[in-house]
Scaffold this active site. Structure first.
Site, PDB file in Angstrom:
ATOM      1  CG  HIS A 134     -28.502 -38.907  -5.858  1.00 53.85           C
ATOM      2  ND1 HIS A 134     -28.394 -40.250  -6.135  1.00 53.85           N
ATOM      3  CD2 HIS A 134     -27.610 -38.663  -4.867  1.00 53.85           C
ATOM      4  CE1 HIS A 134     -27.465 -40.793  -5.358  1.00 53.85           C
ATOM      5  NE2 HIS A 134     -26.985 -39.846  -4.575  1.00 53.85           N
ATOM      6  CG  ASP A 150     -26.635 -39.508  -0.849  1.00 51.98           C
ATOM      7  OD1 ASP A 150     -26.681 -40.746  -0.900  1.00 51.98           O
ATOM      8  OD2 ASP A 150     -26.114 -38.815  -1.738  1.00 51.98           O
ATOM      9  CD  GLU A 198     -24.776 -42.551  -4.949  1.00 48.76           C
ATOM     10  OE1 GLU A 198     -24.092 -41.651  -5.484  1.00 48.76           O
ATOM     11  OE2 GLU A 198     -25.228 -42.458  -3.800  1.00 48.76           O
ATOM     12  CG  HIS A 221     -20.434 -44.593  -5.396  1.00 47.23           C
ATOM     13  ND1 HIS A 221     -19.412 -44.167  -4.578  1.00 47.23           N
ATOM     14  CD2 HIS A 221     -21.373 -43.616  -5.363  1.00 47.23           C
ATOM     15  CE1 HIS A 221     -19.714 -42.979  -4.082  1.00 47.23           C
ATOM     16  NE2 HIS A 221     -20.899 -42.617  -4.540  1.00 47.23           N
ATOM     17  CG  HIS A 279     -20.965 -41.965  -9.068  1.00 46.02           C
ATOM     18  ND1 HIS A 279     -19.923 -41.475  -8.303  1.00 46.02           N
ATOM     19  CD2 HIS A 279     -22.099 -41.506  -8.480  1.00 46.02           C
ATOM     20  CE1 HIS A 279     -20.412 -40.782  -7.297  1.00 46.02           C
ATOM     21  NE2 HIS A 279     -21.731 -40.765  -7.389  1.00 46.02           N
ATOM     22  CG  HIS A 319     -25.956 -37.691  -8.329  1.00 46.60           C
ATOM     23  ND1 HIS A 319     -26.287 -38.958  -8.702  1.00 46.60           N
ATOM     24  CD2 HIS A 319     -24.908 -37.822  -7.465  1.00 46.60           C
ATOM     25  CE1 HIS A 319     -25.491 -39.831  -8.101  1.00 46.60           C
ATOM     26  NE2 HIS A 319     -24.636 -39.159  -7.347  1.00 46.60           N
ATOM     27  CG  ASP A 334     -24.961 -35.650  -4.522  1.00 43.29           C
ATOM     28  OD1 ASP A 334     -25.432 -36.549  -3.790  1.00 43.29           O
ATOM     29  OD2 ASP A 334     -23.802 -35.693  -4.977  1.00 43.29           O
TER      30      ASP A 334
END
Length: 410
Positions: free
Chosen positions: A36, A38, A141, A168, A214, A235, A304
């Site tokens: 993961h 971003d 995600e 999420h 999540h 993650h 992350d």
């Protein structure tokens, strides 16, 4: 005989160098597959996804945890790039925004073909390893990105999505998120609704990995029960070491072990130490713990990076992975365990998901019921004539008739 004061520090330095050299030797042939990252979200926030903006040059960009030199220094050979859009897009423009973030990943591969190779299967990852490129895959995600549509799920698969995080930090109409467990959100599906279970089954049919980062504990357990293939936590870390509801509790780690699934450890300080400060050693503690409870095959890396604001000392960006591997070697992890952590465990899960897929099987078609959808920004085409929905209309007419009948006598 007295030993000179400088001797033992020198021995320690030489040992540290030895572990670091061993880490780099292993990573030359088994690079990191991170679950993961971003960076696409940062490219949206900083440059509105304009990759040809001179400031967005990934060979020089220095304001992010991730750039091309840092990826190379960190021996990153595979990356699931996150196509993330916030929860406030739900019932609005989530699908459009998700498509744009997926497009960013494809354009990264086009703009930097010497570095990134966009792939969609386990064989593609291994091809990228051979070519010394970063295998680039897409993880979406948040289940709100499919707008409660099996058709959208299928289209995202065809565009390259290879995992979907079921929620999420917000419920979808068919799955509960982790904030249910903190009391900050209300359970609506008690884990997975009947439609949520159909989403999981369709992901199995397609060959999309189910990501349980999540989600609520009830959703974790429901998905692990329904799925016919191993799942991932792209993650998340160990709840017993940091009691954040974003982490994985021991009873779920046992289910991870039983289903040969995978927990890819998150580096966000708040999920590592449950404070604003953390260290590389504490991340290693999470890896040790998950290995102890769920087995060496159940642990991976999901840093992350570029999705969090606080990272451990020693893991400030993606270049630092060799230092983490050196620490694990210092803790007597075997070379096979290290290679599993780096890539082999994820490849095993991905291959199992691919094997469980069946594109010859009829797809799931039954849509979510209209009453579960927020109707303020959507049309209702198809619902008035769809099989099984006449009963809802009849029930509504009966209730309205009863109301009118009651009003007649007021």
């Amino acid at each position: 005989m007295l030993t000179a004061w400088w001797f033992w520090p020198l021995v320690a330095t030489c040992a540290a160098d030895s572990f670091r050299e061993q880490a780099e030797r292993i990573m030359q042939t088994t690079p990191v597959i991170d679950g993961h990252n971003d960076l696409p979200w940062q490219l949206l926030k900083l440059f509105n996804n304009q990759l040809r903006d001179q400031r967005a040059n990934l060979s020089a960009l220095d304001s992010t945890h991730t750039n091309i030199p840092k990826l190379k220094a960190g021996f990153v050979g595979g990356q699931f790039w996150s196509a993330y859009v916030p929860c406030d897009t739900q019932n609005k423009d989530a699908v459009k925004r998700t498509l744009e973030q997926m497009d960013v990943v494809h354009r990264m591969c086009q703009l930097y073909p010497e570095t990134f190779l966009c792939v969609t299967n386990s064989a593609g990852i291994q091809q990228a390893f051979q070519e010394k490129k970063v295998a680039s895959l897409i993880g979406v995600e948040g289940g709100h990105s499919i707008d409660s549509s099996l058709g959208v799920l299928r289209v995202l698969y065809h565009l390259g999505m290879r995992y979907l995080t079921l929620t999420h930090s917000c419920n979808t109409p068919w799955a509960d998120n982790w904030l249910v467990d903190t009391g900050d959100d209300k359970a609506e599906s008690q884990g997975l609704s009947p439609f949520g279970k159909r989403v999981v089954k369709e992901m199995n049919r397609l060959g999309v990995m189910i990501d349980l980062a999540h989600v609520s504990v009830a959703t974790m357990k429901a998905a692990l029960q329904v799925s016919t293939a191993p799942v991932i936590f792209s993650h998340s870390s160990a709840y017993s070491l940091c009691a954040s509801k974003r982490n994985v509790p021991d009873d779920v780690l046992q289910l991870v072990k039983d289903t040969e699934s995978l927990v890819m450890v998150n580096f966000y300080n708040d999920y590592v130490s449950c404070t604003e400060k953390a260290t590389l050693s504490q991340v290693a503690d999470h890896l040790d713990y998950i290995k102890k409870v769920a087995g060496a095959g159940a642990v991976g890396l999901g840093g992350d990076f570029d999705g969090v604001t606080r990272l451990p000392v020693g893991l400030e960006d993606v270049s630092k992975y060799p230092d983490l591997i050196a620490e694990l070697l210092r803790r007597h992890w075997t070379e096979a365990e290290i290679r599993g952590l780096l890539a082999d465990n994820l490849l095993r899960v991905f291959k199992a998901v691919e094997k469980a897929s069946n594109h010859l099987q009829a797809p799931e078609e039954e849509p979510i019921t209209l009453d579960l959808l927020d109707g303020s920004c959507r049309t209702q085409y198809g619902y008035s004539e769809a099989p099984g929905l006449h009963h809802q209309s009849e029930a509504l007419l009966v209730s309205m008739a009863s109301l009118l009948f009651g009003l007649h006598f007021l």
